[in-house]
Design a protein around this motif. Structure first.
Motif, PDB file in Angstrom:
ATOM      1  N   ALA A 172      48.023  41.349  25.892  1.00 39.37           N
ATOM      2  CA  ALA A 172      46.846  41.142  26.739  1.00 39.37           C
ATOM      3  C   ALA A 172      46.257  42.470  27.200  1.00 39.37           C
ATOM      4  O   ALA A 172      45.036  42.666  27.183  1.00 39.37           O
ATOM      5  CB  ALA A 172      47.224  40.287  27.946  1.00 39.37           C
ATOM      6  N   THR A 173      47.131  43.393  27.603  1.00 39.53           N
ATOM      7  CA  THR A 173      46.652  44.698  28.061  1.00 39.53           C
ATOM      8  C   THR A 173      46.070  45.509  26.900  1.00 39.53           C
ATOM      9  O   THR A 173      45.037  46.170  27.051  1.00 39.53           O
ATOM     10  CB  THR A 173      47.806  45.484  28.727  1.00 39.53           C
ATOM     11  N   THR A 174      46.703  45.432  25.751  1.00 46.25           N
ATOM     12  CA  THR A 174      46.196  46.117  24.560  1.00 46.25           C
ATOM     13  C   THR A 174      44.824  45.582  24.175  1.00 46.25           C
ATOM     14  O   THR A 174      43.948  46.342  23.712  1.00 46.25           O
ATOM     15  CB  THR A 174      47.187  45.951  23.387  1.00 46.25           C
ATOM     16  N   HIS A 175      44.618  44.288  24.357  1.00 46.37           N
ATOM     17  CA  HIS A 175      43.304  43.691  24.089  1.00 46.37           C
ATOM     18  C   HIS A 175      42.236  44.343  24.964  1.00 46.37           C
ATOM     19  O   HIS A 175      41.151  44.689  24.479  1.00 46.37           O
ATOM     20  CB  HIS A 175      43.353  42.187  24.350  1.00 46.37           C
ATOM     21  N   LEU A 176      42.543  44.518  26.241  1.00 43.85           N
ATOM     22  CA  LEU A 176      41.579  45.158  27.150  1.00 43.85           C
ATOM     23  C   LEU A 176      41.309  46.604  26.721  1.00 43.85           C
ATOM     24  O   LEU A 176      40.158  47.063  26.728  1.00 43.85           O
ATOM     25  CB  LEU A 176      42.111  45.136  28.582  1.00 43.85           C
ATOM     26  N   ILE A 177      42.365  47.304  26.338  1.00 41.77           N
ATOM     27  CA  ILE A 177      42.204  48.693  25.882  1.00 41.77           C
ATOM     28  C   ILE A 177      41.328  48.735  24.637  1.00 41.77           C
ATOM     29  O   ILE A 177      40.454  49.602  24.494  1.00 41.77           O
ATOM     30  CB  ILE A 177      43.582  49.328  25.606  1.00 41.77           C
ATOM     31  N   GLY A 178      41.539  47.775  23.731  1.00 44.53           N
ATOM     32  CA  GLY A 178      40.732  47.706  22.517  1.00 44.53           C
ATOM     33  C   GLY A 178      39.265  47.439  22.787  1.00 44.53           C
ATOM     34  O   GLY A 178      38.398  47.768  21.964  1.00 44.53           O
ATOM     35  N   LYS A 179      38.973  46.838  23.928  1.00 41.62           N
ATOM     36  CA  LYS A 179      37.593  46.576  24.328  1.00 41.62           C
ATOM     37  C   LYS A 179      36.959  47.786  25.015  1.00 41.62           C
ATOM     38  O   LYS A 179      35.806  47.719  25.462  1.00 41.62           O
ATOM     39  CB  LYS A 179      37.541  45.364  25.265  1.00 41.62           C
ATOM     40  N   GLY A 180      37.737  48.857  25.133  1.00 41.03           N
ATOM     41  CA  GLY A 180      37.199  50.087  25.704  1.00 41.03           C
ATOM     42  C   GLY A 180      37.543  50.330  27.159  1.00 41.03           C
ATOM     43  O   GLY A 180      37.149  51.349  27.727  1.00 41.03           O
ATOM     44  N   TYR A 181      38.267  49.425  27.769  1.00 38.62           N
ATOM     45  CA  TYR A 181      38.638  49.610  29.177  1.00 38.62           C
ATOM     46  C   TYR A 181      39.816  50.581  29.278  1.00 38.62           C
ATOM     47  O   TYR A 181      40.759  50.510  28.500  1.00 38.62           O
ATOM     48  CB  TYR A 181      39.006  48.273  29.816  1.00 38.62           C
ATOM     49  N   ARG A 182      39.754  51.464  30.267  1.00 42.04           N
ATOM     50  CA  ARG A 182      40.825  52.434  30.461  1.00 42.04           C
ATOM     51  C   ARG A 182      41.474  52.324  31.837  1.00 42.04           C
ATOM     52  O   ARG A 182      42.668  52.527  31.970  1.00 42.04           O
ATOM     53  CB  ARG A 182      40.278  53.867  30.270  1.00 42.04           C
ATOM     54  N   LYS A 183      40.677  52.022  32.843  1.00 44.53           N
ATOM     55  CA  LYS A 183      41.237  51.899  34.191  1.00 44.53           C
ATOM     56  C   LYS A 183      41.527  50.427  34.442  1.00 44.53           C
ATOM     57  O   LYS A 183      40.668  49.655  34.865  1.00 44.53           O
ATOM     58  CB  LYS A 183      40.271  52.462  35.230  1.00 44.53           C
ATOM     59  N   ILE A 184      42.761  50.029  34.142  1.00 42.58           N
ATOM     60  CA  ILE A 184      43.159  48.620  34.159  1.00 42.58           C
ATOM     61  C   ILE A 184      44.188  48.393  35.255  1.00 42.58           C
ATOM     62  O   ILE A 184      45.230  49.053  35.294  1.00 42.58           O
ATOM     63  CB  ILE A 184      43.740  48.206  32.788  1.00 42.58           C
ATOM     64  N   ALA A 185      43.895  47.458  36.156  1.00 51.64           N
ATOM     65  CA  ALA A 185      44.809  47.134  37.252  1.00 51.64           C
ATOM     66  C   ALA A 185      45.696  45.953  36.873  1.00 51.64           C
ATOM     67  O   ALA A 185      45.389  45.184  35.952  1.00 51.64           O
ATOM     68  CB  ALA A 185      44.019  46.810  38.519  1.00 51.64           C
ATOM     69  N   CYS A 186      46.804  45.806  37.594  1.00 53.25           N
ATOM     70  CA  CYS A 186      47.712  44.670  37.408  1.00 53.25           C
ATOM     71  C   CYS A 186      48.002  44.079  38.784  1.00 53.25           C
ATOM     72  O   CYS A 186      48.416  44.791  39.699  1.00 53.25           O
ATOM     73  CB  CYS A 186      49.006  45.142  36.750  1.00 53.25           C
ATOM     74  N   ILE A 187      47.775  42.775  38.935  1.00 54.30           N
ATOM     75  CA  ILE A 187      48.105  42.087  40.182  1.00 54.30           C
ATOM     76  C   ILE A 187      49.222  41.098  39.877  1.00 54.30           C
ATOM     77  O   ILE A 187      49.066  40.200  39.046  1.00 54.30           O
ATOM     78  CB  ILE A 187      46.878  41.383  40.787  1.00 54.30           C
ATOM     79  N   THR A 188      50.351  41.283  40.537  1.00 58.56           N
ATOM     80  CA  THR A 188      51.544  40.496  40.244  1.00 58.56           C
ATOM     81  C   THR A 188      52.204  40.054  41.542  1.00 58.56           C
ATOM     82  O   THR A 188      51.664  40.261  42.631  1.00 58.56           O
ATOM     83  CB  THR A 188      52.518  41.311  39.361  1.00 58.56           C
ATOM     84  N   LEU A 189      53.394  39.440  41.434  1.00 60.48           N
ATOM     85  CA  LEU A 189      54.148  38.988  42.601  1.00 60.48           C
ATOM     86  C   LEU A 189      55.285  39.962  42.899  1.00 60.48           C
ATOM     87  O   LEU A 189      55.834  40.572  41.979  1.00 60.48           O
ATOM     88  CB  LEU A 189      54.725  37.588  42.350  1.00 60.48           C
ATOM     89  N   ASN A 190      55.646  40.066  44.166  1.00 60.81           N
ATOM     90  CA  ASN A 190      56.710  40.995  44.533  1.00 60.81           C
ATOM     91  C   ASN A 190      58.088  40.349  44.524  1.00 60.81           C
ATOM     92  O   ASN A 190      59.013  40.816  45.170  1.00 60.81           O
ATOM     93  CB  ASN A 190      56.436  41.615  45.911  1.00 60.81           C
ATOM     94  N   VAL A 191      58.221  39.228  43.795  1.00 55.77           N
ATOM     95  CA  VAL A 191      59.534  38.581  43.678  1.00 55.77           C
ATOM     96  C   VAL A 191      60.359  39.309  42.621  1.00 55.77           C
ATOM     97  O   VAL A 191      59.831  39.787  41.627  1.00 55.77           O
ATOM     98  CB  VAL A 191      59.391  37.087  43.292  1.00 55.77           C
TER      99      VAL A 191
END
Length: 341
Positions: A172-191
């Motif tokens: 999924a992240t590689t897909h975003l990079i392939g679309k030209g995005y470089r500053k990519i955030a991740c929102i996850t759970l702290n469990v």
């Protein structure tokens, strides 16, 4: 209203309670009970809406044909859909499912295991919360049949069915990079769960392999019981409106994704023009969202089918594979307009 008993049926027909029990438990033929009597018993049982006492039946037979399912979060669409698949597969084998939601709380999980054991379930399918290792070890020691789903404890030898979380997040992240995005955030759970850790690991791996520095400020850890305000704060902290703006965000669960997308719209931002989005899991809402959301679709039917079948093999001692079954399935990334497609 008084519940109909075997004795009620027996008295109305003038036969013994034992005879009624034999007929309703499918043992009429071996006991040479006539077809005429069988028809009368089954017809009256239906008319009186007779329902067998599963606990009493379990005490007699040692089985109740009931599975205890403990999911992690009933509010997460992923678990709702997975529960439905498990229930459907169990029904094909004549089993019913008793549902519980631990809310990712080990104390809740312990109480639910004890309650389901009192209800004489034949085995468990569990998405174990963090801190529930001793509960799983206790089930092992008592030789209670169980299968773990969605996550597992690496230090405990157990049957489990999960997906390759790291690979899915990486794709999924590689897909975003392939679309030209470089500053990519991740929102996850702290469990502190294996699956969440692996999703963040896959996200980081994709950045590193494409020579993009990992910025810990762009990894936002939400409490499990997060509210909308938590998401608003997290998205605002990403500052998607400034010149050095975050270009895309990867949500590690669909519950986070749904609330996060709602927050992005509420802040007046456009998806994907202002910020692109991909999310773990693929609830129906993503397909009809505006724009439709790029998502990691887990093989829910396969997880449901395999978890039930492995568990029933353990329950019935028919599982010829004596080795612990550790099944890791592949997820499917679906690109949609939220990531610029």
């Amino acid at each position: 209203m008084k519940k109909t008993s075997l004795n009620d049926i027996a008295q109305q027909l003038g036969v013994s309670k034992t005879l009624v029990s034999l007929v309703l438990n499918g043992k009429a033929k071996e006991q040479r009970i006539s077809d005429d009597i069988c028809k009368k018993v089954t017809r009256l049982a239906k008319e009186l809406n007779y329902r067998p006492n599963q606990i009493a039946k379990g005490l007699r037979t040692g089985k109740t044909n009931t599975i205890g399912l403990i999911i992690a979060d009933i509010a997460n669409p992923f678990f709702g859909k997975l529960g439905r698949e498990i229930e459907r597969e169990a029904a094909l084998h004549g089993y019913r499912v008793m549902f519980c939601s631990s809310a990712e709380n080990a104390e809740n999980s312990q109480k639910q295991i004890e309650m389901l054991q009192q209800g004489q379930v034949d085995g468990f399918i569990i998405a174990p919360p963090a801190g529930s290792e001793n509960q799983i070890l206790s089930l092992k020691r008592s030789k209670t049949p169980f299968v773990l789903i969605d996550r597992y404890f690496p230090d405990i030898e157990s049957n489990y069915i999960v997906i390759d979380n790291s690979q899915a997040a990486y794709v999924a992240t590689t897909h975003l990079i392939g679309k030209g995005y470089r500053k990519i955030a991740c929102i996850t759970l702290n469990v502190h769960l294996n699956n969440m850790n692996q999703r963040v690991l896959g996200y980081k791996q994709a950045l590193i392999e494409h020579n993009i520095p990992v910025d810990d400020n762009l990894i936002k850890m939400m409490p499990f019981s997060h509210e909308k305000d938590d998401l608003v704060d997290a998205v605002k902290q990403l500052e998607p409106g400034n010149k050095d703006k975050v270009e895309a965000v990867f949500f590690a669960t669909s519950k986070l994704g749904i609330m996060g997308i709602e927050t992005i719209h509420a802040l007046g931002l456009n998806i994907p023009n202002d910020i692109a989005v991909v999310s773990f899991d693929d609830p129906d809402a993503y397909k009809i969202s505006q724009p439709p959301v790029s998502a990691i679709a887990q093989p829910l039917k396969e997880i449901g089918n395999q978890s039930v079948n492995i568990l029933l093999g353990l329950i019935n001692n028919s599982n010829t594979n004596t080795e612990v079954q550790k099944i890791v399935l592949k997820a499917n990334f679906i690109a949609r307009k939220s990531s610029g497609d």
